[in-house]
Motif scaffolding. Structure first.
Motif, PDB file in Angstrom:
ATOM      1  N   ASN A 139       4.329   2.372  -9.031  1.00  0.00           N
ATOM      2  CA  ASN A 139       3.659   1.697 -10.145  1.00  0.00           C
ATOM      3  C   ASN A 139       4.122   0.258 -10.294  1.00  0.00           C
ATOM      4  O   ASN A 139       3.415  -0.566 -10.874  1.00  0.00           O
ATOM      5  N   GLU A 140       5.313  -0.019  -9.799  1.00  0.00           N
ATOM      6  CA  GLU A 140       5.830  -1.386  -9.796  1.00  0.00           C
ATOM      7  C   GLU A 140       6.697  -1.577  -8.565  1.00  0.00           C
ATOM      8  O   GLU A 140       7.131  -0.604  -7.943  1.00  0.00           O
ATOM      9  N   ALA A 141       6.886  -2.831  -8.193  1.00  0.00           N
ATOM     10  CA  ALA A 141       7.678  -3.116  -7.000  1.00  0.00           C
ATOM     11  C   ALA A 141       9.074  -2.508  -7.150  1.00  0.00           C
ATOM     12  O   ALA A 141       9.706  -2.627  -8.195  1.00  0.00           O
ATOM     13  N   SER A 142       9.537  -1.839  -6.089  1.00  0.00           N
ATOM     14  CA  SER A 142      10.771  -1.058  -6.182  1.00  0.00           C
ATOM     15  C   SER A 142      11.806  -1.555  -5.182  1.00  0.00           C
ATOM     16  O   SER A 142      11.495  -1.822  -4.023  1.00  0.00           O
ATOM     17  N   ILE A 143      13.042  -1.607  -5.625  1.00  0.00           N
ATOM     18  CA  ILE A 143      14.137  -2.013  -4.750  1.00  0.00           C
ATOM     19  C   ILE A 143      14.325  -1.027  -3.606  1.00  0.00           C
ATOM     20  O   ILE A 143      14.684  -1.419  -2.494  1.00  0.00           O
ATOM     21  N   ILE A 144      14.080   0.273  -3.865  1.00  0.00           N
ATOM     22  CA  ILE A 144      14.299   1.251  -2.798  1.00  0.00           C
ATOM     23  C   ILE A 144      13.248   1.131  -1.699  1.00  0.00           C
ATOM     24  O   ILE A 144      13.427   1.688  -0.615  1.00  0.00           O
ATOM     25  N   HIS A 145      12.153   0.428  -1.972  1.00  0.00           N
ATOM     26  CA  HIS A 145      11.124   0.177  -0.955  1.00  0.00           C
ATOM     27  C   HIS A 145      11.102  -1.280  -0.549  1.00  0.00           C
ATOM     28  O   HIS A 145      10.077  -1.798  -0.088  1.00  0.00           O
ATOM     29  N   HIS A 146      12.239  -1.952  -0.758  1.00  0.00           N
ATOM     30  CA  HIS A 146      12.409  -3.339  -0.345  1.00  0.00           C
ATOM     31  C   HIS A 146      11.351  -4.238  -0.987  1.00  0.00           C
ATOM     32  O   HIS A 146      10.936  -5.241  -0.398  1.00  0.00           O
ATOM     33  N   TYR A 147      10.905  -3.870  -2.184  1.00  0.00           N
ATOM     34  CA  TYR A 147       9.895  -4.628  -2.938  1.00  0.00           C
ATOM     35  C   TYR A 147       8.611  -4.847  -2.142  1.00  0.00           C
ATOM     36  O   TYR A 147       7.932  -5.859  -2.277  1.00  0.00           O
ATOM     37  N   ALA A 148       8.266  -3.861  -1.300  1.00  0.00           N
ATOM     38  CA  ALA A 148       7.031  -3.958  -0.509  1.00  0.00           C
ATOM     39  C   ALA A 148       5.812  -3.924  -1.429  1.00  0.00           C
ATOM     40  O   ALA A 148       5.820  -3.262  -2.463  1.00  0.00           O
ATOM     41  N   PHE A 149       4.770  -4.653  -1.045  1.00  0.00           N
ATOM     42  CA  PHE A 149       3.493  -4.708  -1.769  1.00  0.00           C
ATOM     43  C   PHE A 149       3.718  -5.075  -3.236  1.00  0.00           C
ATOM     44  O   PHE A 149       3.126  -4.476  -4.146  1.00  0.00           O
ATOM     45  N   SER A 150       4.573  -6.059  -3.467  1.00  0.00           N
ATOM     46  CA  SER A 150       4.957  -6.427  -4.825  1.00  0.00           C
ATOM     47  C   SER A 150       3.778  -6.933  -5.652  1.00  0.00           C
ATOM     48  O   SER A 150       3.778  -6.801  -6.881  1.00  0.00           O
ATOM     49  N   GLU A 151       2.753  -7.499  -5.009  1.00  0.00           N
ATOM     50  CA  GLU A 151       1.602  -7.997  -5.755  1.00  0.00           C
ATOM     51  C   GLU A 151       0.728  -6.846  -6.266  1.00  0.00           C
ATOM     52  O   GLU A 151       0.084  -6.969  -7.308  1.00  0.00           O
ATOM     53  N   ASP A 152       0.683  -5.753  -5.532  1.00  0.00           N
ATOM     54  CA  ASP A 152      -0.107  -4.589  -5.934  1.00  0.00           C
ATOM     55  C   ASP A 152       0.563  -3.333  -5.382  1.00  0.00           C
ATOM     56  O   ASP A 152       0.129  -2.768  -4.382  1.00  0.00           O
ATOM     57  N   PRO A 153       1.643  -2.862  -6.033  1.00  0.00           N
ATOM     58  CA  PRO A 153       2.413  -1.736  -5.484  1.00  0.00           C
ATOM     59  C   PRO A 153       1.591  -0.469  -5.281  1.00  0.00           C
ATOM     60  O   PRO A 153       1.847   0.294  -4.355  1.00  0.00           O
ATOM     61  N   SER A 154       0.600  -0.243  -6.130  1.00  0.00           N
ATOM     62  CA  SER A 154      -0.166   1.005  -6.030  1.00  0.00           C
ATOM     63  C   SER A 154      -1.159   1.002  -4.874  1.00  0.00           C
ATOM     64  O   SER A 154      -1.783   2.029  -4.592  1.00  0.00           O
ATOM     65  N   THR A 186      17.550   2.799   6.513  1.00  0.00           N
ATOM     66  CA  THR A 186      16.611   3.864   6.164  1.00  0.00           C
ATOM     67  C   THR A 186      17.032   4.379   4.798  1.00  0.00           C
ATOM     68  O   THR A 186      18.080   5.003   4.647  1.00  0.00           O
ATOM     69  N   ILE A 187      16.194   4.096   3.797  1.00  0.00           N
ATOM     70  CA  ILE A 187      16.536   4.413   2.414  1.00  0.00           C
ATOM     71  C   ILE A 187      15.655   5.518   1.860  1.00  0.00           C
ATOM     72  O   ILE A 187      16.139   6.488   1.288  1.00  0.00           O
ATOM     73  N   ASP A 188      14.334   5.364   2.027  1.00  0.00           N
ATOM     74  CA  ASP A 188      13.395   6.380   1.553  1.00  0.00           C
ATOM     75  C   ASP A 188      12.482   6.737   2.718  1.00  0.00           C
ATOM     76  O   ASP A 188      11.534   6.020   3.026  1.00  0.00           O
ATOM     77  N   LEU A 189      12.796   7.845   3.373  1.00  0.00           N
ATOM     78  CA  LEU A 189      12.152   8.196   4.638  1.00  0.00           C
ATOM     79  C   LEU A 189      10.637   8.256   4.516  1.00  0.00           C
ATOM     80  O   LEU A 189       9.924   7.755   5.388  1.00  0.00           O
ATOM     81  N   LYS A 190      10.109   8.854   3.463  1.00  0.00           N
ATOM     82  CA  LYS A 190       8.666   9.048   3.355  1.00  0.00           C
ATOM     83  C   LYS A 190       7.918   7.718   3.298  1.00  0.00           C
ATOM     84  O   LYS A 190       6.846   7.562   3.886  1.00  0.00           O
ATOM     85  N   HIS A 191       8.491   6.750   2.592  1.00  0.00           N
ATOM     86  CA  HIS A 191       7.859   5.431   2.491  1.00  0.00           C
ATOM     87  C   HIS A 191       7.949   4.687   3.813  1.00  0.00           C
ATOM     88  O   HIS A 191       6.979   4.047   4.255  1.00  0.00           O
ATOM     89  N   GLU A 192       9.079   4.779   4.469  1.00  0.00           N
ATOM     90  CA  GLU A 192       9.263   4.055   5.722  1.00  0.00           C
ATOM     91  C   GLU A 192       8.448   4.666   6.860  1.00  0.00           C
ATOM     92  O   GLU A 192       7.984   3.962   7.754  1.00  0.00           O
ATOM     93  N   LEU A 193       8.247   5.986   6.832  1.00  0.00           N
ATOM     94  CA  LEU A 193       7.346   6.610   7.793  1.00  0.00           C
ATOM     95  C   LEU A 193       5.916   6.110   7.607  1.00  0.00           C
ATOM     96  O   LEU A 193       5.214   5.819   8.579  1.00  0.00           O
TER      97      LEU A 193
END
Length: 455
Positions: A139-154, A186-193
């Motif tokens: 729902n918002e840019a997340s540190i655990i996902h390296h702030y990926a897609f920060s303009e539109d996280p969803s 590798t922090i959150d496997l599902k997101h990185e996959l």
């Protein structure tokens, strides 16, 4: 040959005329399916994975239409890195790529209804690239996902591993052609996959499948109950020794939060600081405070835990002074593990895994070590290369060299609740006080309304 042709013809006829046409795919669907149970090497998880495999094969036998290939991830591991799945894809393709149409990945506690699963997979052309799963998003840019897609996280989705996720053979073959990861960690496997499969727009995004469920419905192909299994009565409070790392700077800011929330649930607890403060009280281990990394302090805690200066306990929990944790839930979880086994339990991260790196239990979410693991580590002679080295990474590197597996539980969290997807329901721990009221977070997420039975 004439008999086989007759059976094939009758199958086609049946499938064209039947009011349940999906039954036709049973005749070949199961043999086209490879199910990978994401089991772990720890004895409890290996046993649970084995039980799930037996259940799946028993269900297949009752259908009487052949067997899927069912693999236990921990039995496939040549290197510690292979739990992240990406390094395993070439081997999976080489071994099963000619005979399988789908690879389906599940957790140890994911329950599959094979007829429903085959019905779902039958909707998708196996000649195309498909990435299927239950959709999660930020729902918002997340540190655990390296702030990926920060303009539109969803805008970017990733699969819920508890509901299972699937790859078609053409997509798996695409994936093995590139080996680029966006981070060494590798922090959150599902997101990185999902990022790896998407390949910056060259590969497919996740296709949401409503029948991949984490609840119960007649239409569900998968269901999931909990990451907090019931293995019997919780371990005793006195079997968990709690070590809280703090420093003089945070004595008046963070320590009061611990005392107002979860300290009361501890049987044995000590605060370790760079100064002695009788009002808390704190213990000075003779290790100076460091701005980053706390390896020197953590190794001093390990030695103290094994000494005669503290009560003997089966388990050591090391947390930061801004860790929020449910000790009753942790004690319930620990009933599933054997303290005589070398156990390092928590939220698993990986460092440079594609280049023969190592896994580690991230410190902020809490590091749980069995007495056997601590004894083995201390006696090995493993050392910090400096007092301010990252303690969790050094411990992970040491355990990797000793052959002690890092055991992952999604119940531990290195970040705050708002840093995870909105489907987050269960937790043992969170970390950090940034822009939150930690007491409110504890009461909402971690405080149980029903008291735990004390033994």
């Amino acid at each position: 040959m004439r008999y086989l042709f007759h059976c094939w013809f009758m199958c086609l006829l049946f499938c064209n005329l039947s009011s349940l046409p999906f039954l036709c795919m049973f005749l070949s669907g199961l043999s086209d399916l490879v199910i990978v149970i994401q089991s772990q090497r720890n004895s409890f998880h290996a046993r649970r994975g084995g039980q799930r495999k037996v259940e799946i094969l028993q269900q297949a036998a009752e259908l009487g239409q052949g067997d899927p290939v069912v693999l236990l991830l921990h039995e496939l591991l040549e290197y510690e890195r292979d739990w992240m799945i990406i390094p395993l894809l070439p081997n999976l393709s080489a071994t099963y790529g000619q005979s399988a149409s789908w690879f389906f990945f599940i957790e140890e506690e994911t329950i599959i209804t094979l007829p429903n699963l085959l019905k779902v997979l039958h909707r998708y052309e196996v000649q195309e690239e498909w990435f299927l799963g239950k959709r999660l998003h930020d729902n918002e840019a997340s540190i655990i996902h390296h702030y990926a897609f920060s303009e539109d996280p969803s805008s970017f989705s990733y699969p819920d591993p508890a509901a299972g996720w699937a790859l078609s053979i053409p997509l798996l073959q695409r994936c093995i052609k590139h080996k680029h990861l966006k981070s060494d960690f590798t922090i959150d496997l599902k997101h990185e996959l999902a990022l790896y499969i998407w390949e910056e727009g060259n590969g497919p995004k996740l296709t949401a499948v409503p029948e991949f469920c984490t609840d119960t419905s007649d239409k569900c192909a998968t269901t999931f109950t909990t990451y907090l299994p019931n293995c019997g009565n919780p371990v005793s409070r006195k079997e968990v020794f709690v070590a809280v790392k703090t420093c003089h700077r945070f004595h008046s800011e963070r320590v009061p939060v611990v005392k107002a929330t979860w300290e009361k649930d501890a049987g044995f607890l000590e605060y370790y600081s760079d100064v002695t403060d009788a009002s808390i009280p704190t213990i000075n281990l003779g290790v100076p405070n460091t701005e980053r990394g706390h390896c020197g302090k953590t190794f001093a805690i390990l030695r103290r835990y094994l000494s005669k200066d503290v009560p003997e306990a089966d388990w050591l929990l090391i947390v930061d002074d801004d860790t929020l944790i449910s000790l009753p839930r942790l004690r319930r979880l620990l009933r599933c593990y054997d303290p005589k086994e070398a156990v390092s339990l928590g939220e698993r991260y990986g460092y440079s895994l594609l280049l023969n790196g190592y896994s580690y239990t991230t410190g902020g979410g809490g590091m749980v070590l069995s007495r056997a693991a601590v004894s083995r580590l201390v006696s090995s002679g493993c050392r910090c290369y400096s007092d301010d080295a990252p303690d969790d990474m050094v411990l992970g590197r040491c355990f990797t060299s000793l052959g002690v597996p890092i055991t992952h539980s999604p119940l531990f969290h290195q970040a705050r609740p708002c840093d995870y997807s909105e489907t987050l329901e269960q937790a043992v721990s969170f970390h950090k006080h940034w822009n939150i009221d930690p007491v409110i977070v504890y009461k909402h997420w971690l405080q149980d309304t029903q008291p735990t039975v004390e033994l």
